[in-house]
Design a protein around this motif. Structure first.
Motif, PDB file in Angstrom:
ATOM      1  N   GLU A 164      21.882 -15.272  52.374  1.00 21.84           N
ATOM      2  CA  GLU A 164      21.434 -13.958  51.915  1.00 21.84           C
ATOM      3  C   GLU A 164      22.480 -12.914  52.278  1.00 21.84           C
ATOM      4  OE1 GLU A 164      17.543 -12.824  53.111  1.00 21.84           O
ATOM      5  OE2 GLU A 164      16.553 -14.457  52.022  1.00 21.84           O
ATOM      6  N   MET A 165      22.469 -11.835  51.500  1.00 20.75           N
ATOM      7  CA  MET A 165      23.418 -10.749  51.720  1.00 20.75           C
ATOM      8  C   MET A 165      22.761  -9.455  51.249  1.00 20.75           C
ATOM      9  SD  MET A 165      27.138 -10.305  49.865  1.00 20.75           S
ATOM     10  CE  MET A 165      27.799 -11.745  50.692  1.00 20.75           C
ATOM     11  N   VAL A 166      22.974  -8.375  51.992  1.00 21.87           N
ATOM     12  CA  VAL A 166      22.451  -7.065  51.606  1.00 21.87           C
ATOM     13  C   VAL A 166      23.622  -6.155  51.261  1.00 21.87           C
ATOM     14  CG1 VAL A 166      21.160  -5.032  52.348  1.00 21.87           C
ATOM     15  CG2 VAL A 166      20.390  -7.319  53.039  1.00 21.87           C
ATOM     16  N   LEU A 167      23.541  -5.525  50.094  1.00 20.56           N
ATOM     17  CA  LEU A 167      24.547  -4.563  49.666  1.00 20.56           C
ATOM     18  C   LEU A 167      23.914  -3.174  49.654  1.00 20.56           C
ATOM     19  CD1 LEU A 167      26.145  -6.488  46.650  1.00 20.56           C
ATOM     20  CD2 LEU A 167      26.934  -6.422  49.019  1.00 20.56           C
ATOM     21  N   ASP A 168      24.643  -2.188  50.133  1.00 18.17           N
ATOM     22  CA  ASP A 168      24.152  -0.805  50.219  1.00 18.17           C
ATOM     23  C   ASP A 168      24.781   0.009  49.097  1.00 18.17           C
ATOM     24  OD1 ASP A 168      23.227   1.682  50.896  1.00 18.17           O
ATOM     25  OD2 ASP A 168      24.416   1.857  52.740  1.00 18.17           O
ATOM     26  N   LEU A 169      23.943   0.495  48.179  1.00 23.13           N
ATOM     27  CA  LEU A 169      24.420   1.325  47.075  1.00 23.13           C
ATOM     28  C   LEU A 169      24.370   2.809  47.430  1.00 23.13           C
ATOM     29  CD1 LEU A 169      22.631  -0.408  44.032  1.00 23.13           C
ATOM     30  CD2 LEU A 169      24.739  -1.048  45.206  1.00 23.13           C
ATOM     31  N   GLY A 171      21.498   4.876  49.873  1.00 20.51           N
ATOM     32  CA  GLY A 171      20.070   5.180  49.737  1.00 20.51           C
ATOM     33  C   GLY A 171      19.293   4.095  49.036  1.00 20.51           C
ATOM     34  N   ARG A 172      19.908   2.977  48.753  1.00 25.23           N
ATOM     35  CA  ARG A 172      19.244   1.874  48.052  1.00 25.23           C
ATOM     36  C   ARG A 172      19.906   0.567  48.453  1.00 25.23           C
ATOM     37  NH1 ARG A 172      16.247   1.794  43.261  1.00 25.23           N
ATOM     38  NH2 ARG A 172      16.852   3.936  42.826  1.00 25.23           N
ATOM     39  N   SER A 173      19.126  -0.328  49.058  1.00 23.96           N
ATOM     40  CA  SER A 173      19.638  -1.627  49.463  1.00 23.96           C
ATOM     41  C   SER A 173      19.161  -2.695  48.499  1.00 23.96           C
ATOM     42  CB  SER A 173      19.164  -1.976  50.886  1.00 23.96           C
ATOM     43  OG  SER A 173      19.723  -1.100  51.833  1.00 23.96           O
ATOM     44  N   ILE A 174      20.072  -3.604  48.148  1.00 22.59           N
ATOM     45  CA  ILE A 174      19.699  -4.732  47.313  1.00 22.59           C
ATOM     46  C   ILE A 174      20.007  -6.016  48.080  1.00 22.59           C
ATOM     47  CG2 ILE A 174      19.963  -3.496  45.134  1.00 22.59           C
ATOM     48  CD1 ILE A 174      22.663  -4.858  44.757  1.00 22.59           C
ATOM     49  N   ARG A 175      19.086  -6.957  48.000  1.00 24.31           N
ATOM     50  CA  ARG A 175      19.206  -8.208  48.740  1.00 24.31           C
ATOM     51  C   ARG A 175      19.520  -9.345  47.780  1.00 24.31           C
ATOM     52  NH1 ARG A 175      17.924  -9.820  53.774  1.00 24.31           N
ATOM     53  NH2 ARG A 175      16.994  -7.763  54.160  1.00 24.31           N
ATOM     54  N   LEU A 176      20.600 -10.049  48.031  1.00 22.98           N
ATOM     55  CA  LEU A 176      21.018 -11.193  47.230  1.00 22.98           C
ATOM     56  C   LEU A 176      20.660 -12.476  47.972  1.00 22.98           C
ATOM     57  CD1 LEU A 176      22.760  -8.734  46.287  1.00 22.98           C
ATOM     58  CD2 LEU A 176      24.562 -10.365  45.745  1.00 22.98           C
ATOM     59  N   LYS A 177      20.166 -13.452  47.244  1.00 22.16           N
ATOM     60  CA  LYS A 177      19.851 -14.742  47.841  1.00 22.16           C
ATOM     61  C   LYS A 177      20.464 -15.857  47.017  1.00 22.16           C
ATOM     62  CE  LYS A 177      16.208 -17.888  49.367  1.00 22.16           C
ATOM     63  NZ  LYS A 177      16.986 -18.225  50.576  1.00 22.16           N
ATOM     64  N   VAL A 191      17.152  -8.568  44.649  1.00 20.60           N
ATOM     65  CA  VAL A 191      15.947  -7.753  44.822  1.00 20.60           C
ATOM     66  C   VAL A 191      16.360  -6.336  45.207  1.00 20.60           C
ATOM     67  CG1 VAL A 191      13.828  -7.378  46.144  1.00 20.60           C
ATOM     68  CG2 VAL A 191      14.518  -9.701  45.528  1.00 20.60           C
ATOM     69  N   ASP A 192      15.896  -5.358  44.434  1.00 20.31           N
ATOM     70  CA  ASP A 192      16.015  -3.961  44.832  1.00 20.31           C
ATOM     71  C   ASP A 192      14.851  -3.694  45.778  1.00 20.31           C
ATOM     72  OD1 ASP A 192      16.440  -1.224  45.069  1.00 20.31           O
ATOM     73  OD2 ASP A 192      15.306  -0.783  43.243  1.00 20.31           O
ATOM     74  N   GLU A 193      15.157  -3.574  47.059  1.00 21.44           N
ATOM     75  CA  GLU A 193      14.099  -3.538  48.061  1.00 21.44           C
ATOM     76  C   GLU A 193      13.256  -2.281  47.968  1.00 21.44           C
ATOM     77  OE1 GLU A 193      16.332  -4.320  51.711  1.00 21.44           O
ATOM     78  OE2 GLU A 193      15.721  -6.420  51.535  1.00 21.44           O
ATOM     79  N   GLY A 194      13.823  -1.172  47.500  1.00 18.19           N
ATOM     80  CA  GLY A 194      13.068   0.070  47.427  1.00 18.19           C
ATOM     81  C   GLY A 194      11.972   0.056  46.384  1.00 18.19           C
ATOM     82  N   THR A 195      12.201  -0.655  45.287  1.00 19.61           N
ATOM     83  CA  THR A 195      11.213  -0.673  44.204  1.00 19.61           C
ATOM     84  C   THR A 195      10.525  -2.020  44.046  1.00 19.61           C
ATOM     85  OG1 THR A 195      12.858  -1.316  42.523  1.00 19.61           O
ATOM     86  CG2 THR A 195      12.545   1.052  42.920  1.00 19.61           C
TER      87      THR A 195
END
Length: 309
Positions: A164-169, A171-177, A191-195
């Motif tokens: 897994e990896m988290v990228l920071d855009l 104010g919005r974190s997306i999680r890759l698996k 996954v866009d964790e905020g929405t």
């Protein structure tokens, strides 16, 4: 969906081959399915000069700092249309181009983002798989699109997802698996964790016949794991549906499980692979688009896997 708004982004699709007149203008639209999550729904049809390889669902996620592209489309022209849609939506730079797997309808448009100096991201197995298939994929693209394939490239990732990896855009974190072998051996979800928005790539086909280019039993296992996720909304790799999560996974799972059951039965009866391909799973034909283009290959893949159990 009551939170959706359609961004009417109409682009002139220019033929990319040198000297080719722009004789076709088509609408390229994106839909905001959740705040900051924009999807273009590809066509469920075979690749042709008319559609330029616009077959997969692709899109982008906008943060406060930058943009992540989720798959880039099936040709440079599709990637350019996606990039133009991004520019009409936001002036934020494109930081990442995430490729959910190796198939050409998802990755050939990545060259459109070269000038953004975006980092290409993918499964740790993606570079190897691309290296093995780049030449035949490009030859097939030139065969199907002719001059309109010009400029399309297979661009391997430089940032690899091993688990897994988290990228920071911003104010919005997306999680890759990165998933075990399923649809392919290089499937990644986002996954866009905020929405709570899940981008599945081709781990989910809707209407389009599912494709097994990895391991059919692994595909089913991954679907079972995905079904446990808490998801507010989701993007299949192909097609669209009003079915809620996780029920939306069920038609695909049923199709794959039927192939496994009937293939095992055929092997037990000592049927040859040719006989199995002519018999297994035919009851599903009316449920899927492009069935005759992909189903027999799925049975072949299943047979070669299951005969060694």
């Amino acid at each position: 969906m009551d939170r959706c708004r359609i961004a009417a982004l109409f682009l002139a699709w220019m033929a990319v081959a040198p000297g080719h007149a722009a004789d076709a203008v088509e609408a390229f639209t994106v839909m905001e399915i959740a705040p900051g999550n924009f999807v273009h729904y590809g066509r469920i049809e075979e690749r042709s000069p008319d559609n330029l390889g616009d077959q997969a669902n692709i899109g982008f996620i906008v943060g406060e700092r930058c943009v992540a592209v989720i798959d880039a489309g099936g040709s440079l022209a599709v990637g350019q249309a996606l990039r133009a849609a991004i520019r009409r939506t936001t002036d934020k730079p494109v930081c990442w181009v995430i490729l959910t797997h190796m198939h050409p309808d998802h990755c050939f448009g990545a060259a459109a983002f070269r000038e953004d100096q975006a980092v290409v991201v993918g499964h740790e197995n993606l570079p190897r798989s691309m290296g093995q298939r780049a030449r035949p994929y490009l030859n097939a693209l030139k065969r199907d699109l002719g001059e309109r394939a010009a400029g399309s490239e297979v661009i391997p990732p430089t940032l690899l997802v091993r688990d897994e990896m988290v990228l920071d855009l911003g104010g919005r974190s997306i999680r890759l698996k990165a998933w075990p072998v399923a649809h392919t051996d290089n499937d990644v979800t986002v996954v866009d964790e905020g929405t709570g928005t899940l981008w599945l790539g081709d781990l989910l086909f809707v209407s389009h016949t599912p494709v097994v280019d990895g391991k059919i039993t692994g595909f089913i296992e991954v679907l079972d794991q995905l079904s446990t996720l808490r998801v507010a909304r989701f993007v299949p790799g192909h097609g669209r549906t009003d079915a809620p999560w996780p029920q939306a996974l069920q038609p695909e799972r049923d199709y794959l499980a039927l192939i496994v059951r009937e293939t095992r039965a055929a092997i037990k009866r000592r049927k040859t692979i040719e006989e199995a391909v002519d018999e297994v799973g035919l009851s599903e034909r009316d449920k899927w688009v492009n069935f005759d283009d992909y189903h027999r290959r799925n049975v072949t893949t299943a047979y070669t896997e299951l005969e060694w159990e």
